[in-house]
Enzyme design. Structure first.
Site, PDB file in Angstrom:
ATOM      1  N   HIS A  27      10.673  -0.034  -3.375  1.00 13.66           N
ATOM      2  CA  HIS A  27      10.822  -0.456  -1.943  1.00 13.66           C
ATOM      3  C   HIS A  27      11.659   0.270  -1.207  1.00 13.66           C
ATOM      4  O   HIS A  27      12.646   0.091  -0.759  1.00 13.66           O
ATOM      5  CB  HIS A  27      11.393  -1.953  -2.142  1.00 13.66           C
ATOM      6  CG  HIS A  27      11.051  -2.841  -0.794  1.00 13.66           C
ATOM      7  ND1 HIS A  27      10.946  -4.234  -0.901  1.00 13.66           N
ATOM      8  CD2 HIS A  27      10.856  -2.312   0.410  1.00 13.66           C
ATOM      9  CE1 HIS A  27      10.722  -4.620   0.352  1.00 13.66           C
ATOM     10  NE2 HIS A  27      10.697  -3.605   1.246  1.00 13.66           N
ATOM     11  N   ILE A  28      11.137   1.450  -1.053  1.00 12.06           N
ATOM     12  CA  ILE A  28      11.934   2.575  -0.417  1.00 12.06           C
ATOM     13  C   ILE A  28      11.224   2.877   1.156  1.00 12.06           C
ATOM     14  O   ILE A  28      11.451   4.050   1.658  1.00 12.06           O
ATOM     15  CB  ILE A  28      12.108   3.755  -1.199  1.00 12.06           C
ATOM     16  CG1 ILE A  28      10.793   4.389  -1.756  1.00 12.06           C
ATOM     17  CG2 ILE A  28      13.103   3.623  -2.473  1.00 12.06           C
ATOM     18  CD1 ILE A  28      11.034   5.828  -2.414  1.00 12.06           C
ATOM     19  N   ILE A  68       3.459  -0.763  12.274  1.00 12.65           N
ATOM     20  CA  ILE A  68       3.464   0.170  11.128  1.00 12.65           C
ATOM     21  C   ILE A  68       1.916   0.298  10.883  1.00 12.65           C
ATOM     22  O   ILE A  68       1.765   1.589  10.315  1.00 12.65           O
ATOM     23  CB  ILE A  68       3.909  -0.969   9.819  1.00 12.65           C
ATOM     24  CG1 ILE A  68       5.571  -0.715  10.385  1.00 12.65           C
ATOM     25  CG2 ILE A  68       3.895   0.127   8.538  1.00 12.65           C
ATOM     26  CD1 ILE A  68       6.350  -1.574   9.203  1.00 12.65           C
ATOM     27  N   GLN A 112      -6.474 -12.071  14.067  1.00 10.97           N
ATOM     28  CA  GLN A 112      -7.525 -11.996  15.066  1.00 10.97           C
ATOM     29  C   GLN A 112      -7.724 -10.307  15.633  1.00 10.97           C
ATOM     30  O   GLN A 112      -6.859  -9.531  15.245  1.00 10.97           O
ATOM     31  CB  GLN A 112      -6.843 -12.537  16.261  1.00 10.97           C
ATOM     32  CG  GLN A 112      -5.567 -12.276  16.904  1.00 10.97           C
ATOM     33  CD  GLN A 112      -4.884 -13.027  17.890  1.00 10.97           C
ATOM     34  OE1 GLN A 112      -5.215 -14.200  18.071  1.00 10.97           O
ATOM     35  NE2 GLN A 112      -3.890 -12.821  18.767  1.00 10.97           N
ATOM     36  N   PRO A 113      -8.621 -10.091  16.442  1.00  9.86           N
ATOM     37  CA  PRO A 113      -8.961  -8.678  16.859  1.00  9.86           C
ATOM     38  C   PRO A 113      -7.750  -8.192  17.654  1.00  9.86           C
ATOM     39  O   PRO A 113      -7.289  -8.898  18.362  1.00  9.86           O
ATOM     40  CB  PRO A 113     -10.095  -8.624  17.582  1.00  9.86           C
ATOM     41  CG  PRO A 113     -10.965  -9.967  17.205  1.00  9.86           C
ATOM     42  CD  PRO A 113      -9.700 -10.751  16.723  1.00  9.86           C
ATOM     43  N   ARG A 155       4.696  -6.830   1.569  1.00 11.59           N
ATOM     44  CA  ARG A 155       5.482  -7.643   0.602  1.00 11.59           C
ATOM     45  C   ARG A 155       4.645  -7.677  -0.821  1.00 11.59           C
ATOM     46  O   ARG A 155       3.332  -7.933  -0.787  1.00 11.59           O
ATOM     47  CB  ARG A 155       5.868  -8.956   1.228  1.00 11.59           C
ATOM     48  CG  ARG A 155       6.788  -8.979   2.295  1.00 11.59           C
ATOM     49  CD  ARG A 155       8.097  -8.399   1.774  1.00 11.59           C
ATOM     50  NE  ARG A 155       9.167  -8.787   2.877  1.00 11.59           N
ATOM     51  CZ  ARG A 155       9.686  -7.581   3.672  1.00 11.59           C
ATOM     52  NH1 ARG A 155       9.103  -6.391   3.456  1.00 11.59           N
ATOM     53  NH2 ARG A 155      10.370  -7.942   4.403  1.00 11.59           N
TER      54      ARG A 155
END
Length: 328
Positions: free
Chosen positions: A293-294, A164, A186-187, A245
């Site tokens: 929360h859509i 995402i 981490q990278p 979240r």
């Protein structure tokens, strides 16, 4: 010859039609569903899972030891209509040998679109502007009235450059963002190369970003990550967006940062709790935009999620490979 015993499946909510139809057509399953758009009460959930072989749940359903005990030893598969699995007691589930299906990838685009929409809505103060049109506050064109912050030549910091996070960066790049920063465990050099994104610490990201977007998973390491220290590092002109979240953010600290002008604005698609009480202090602020929360709420995405969740469940019950199984 006696017919084979049907496997009991319990579904904790009225799910979108494609997944519902798939379950209804499963000749080897007896499906019981909580037939409502509202969350199932805990007592009804505990009653419904008794003897179930499979459970199809949502992220609002807490699947803990108590619920697993109520289900009993028949329970072999849990399929969640979500990417996040922080509502599942994974250690306990693993100990019992229960397989878990989830719905990654299919909601990436919808959630990224929502993140960009929320960012633009917040940084350009759209709810305030709409309110001024409706309440008569719009009197004439004024040079500095309703001014916000633009993305062109800005620095965007992304907390969590997963699927995402990458999709968000991909959509923001054409707006003329000059620099991308990211932070995480981490990278991720292979993922970052597309955006020439730089890996920095969380506090460096807070200090150097014009816009901060949180898109990480909720883990013990990320719980409360965005707190007083984080917001104190941010610029007074910076905009903060959370689509991950609610528990990643200390909301009391966020309120203080917004109310005091420590940061310019915030946009949230997730809160703690959900739904947020209507008298919550964050809802009193003009510079805080809150959505219910859509992130994945498009018809296509929710139907695809429900179909994947149903197929995960059925494959698990039949001892077949799941389309998307969580690997412990």
């Amino acid at each position: 010859m006696r017919p084979a015993r049907l496997m009991k499946v319990f579904v904790t909510r009225r799910i979108p039609p494609e997944g519902r139809a798939t379950l209804a057509q499963a000749a080897d399953c007896e499906v019981e569903e909580w037939d409502s758009d509202e969350p199932i009460p805990s007592q009804e959930l505990e009653r419904g899972v008794v003897g179930a072989h499979g459970l199809l749940c949502l992220l609002s359903d807490r699947v803990d030891k108590k619920l697993l005990d109520a289900a009993g030893t028949n329970l072999k598969v849990i399929s969640t209509l979500s990417v996040g699995v922080d509502h599942l007691a994974l250690d306990e589930i693993k100990r019992r040998g229960i397989r878990v299906g989830y719905t990654p990838d299919v909601l990436t685009d919808a959630t990224a679109e929502l993140a960009v929409s929320l960012l633009l809505t917040t940084c350009r103060r759209l709810p305030e502007a709409i309110g001024e049109v409706k309440n008569g506050g719009w009197t004439s064109w004024k040079p500095l009235w309703m001014c916000g912050y633009g993305l062109s030549q800005s620095t965007v910091g992304i907390v969590g450059l997963g699927r995402i996070g990458q999709a968000i960066a991909r959509r923001l790049k054409p707006f003329g963002v000059q620099r991308f920063l990211y932070t995480g465990q981490q990278p991720k050099p292979q993922e970052a190369v597309e955006f020439q994104a730089e890996f920095v610490s969380a506090l460096e990201l807070a200090a150097e970003s014009d816009f901060v977007i949180v898109s990480c998973s909720l883990t013990p390491a990320t719980k409360g990550l965005c707190n007083k220290e984080f917001f104190q590092k941010m610029r007074s002109t910076a905009v903060f967006v959370n689509i991950s979240r609610g528990d990643v953010v200390n909301q009391d600290d966020l309120y203080q940062a917004l109310a005091s002008g420590q940061i310019a604005a915030a946009g949230l698609d997730v809160t703690t709790p959900e739904p947020l009480p209507t008298d919550h202090p964050l809802l009193s602020l003009q510079n805080c935009v809150i959505l219910p929360h859509i992130g994945s709420a498009t018809y296509k995405t929710r139907n695809t999620m429900s179909l994947l969740a149903a197929n995960n469940l059925l494959a698990g019950l039949r001892g077949e490979p799941m389309p998307s199984e969580l690997k412990f």
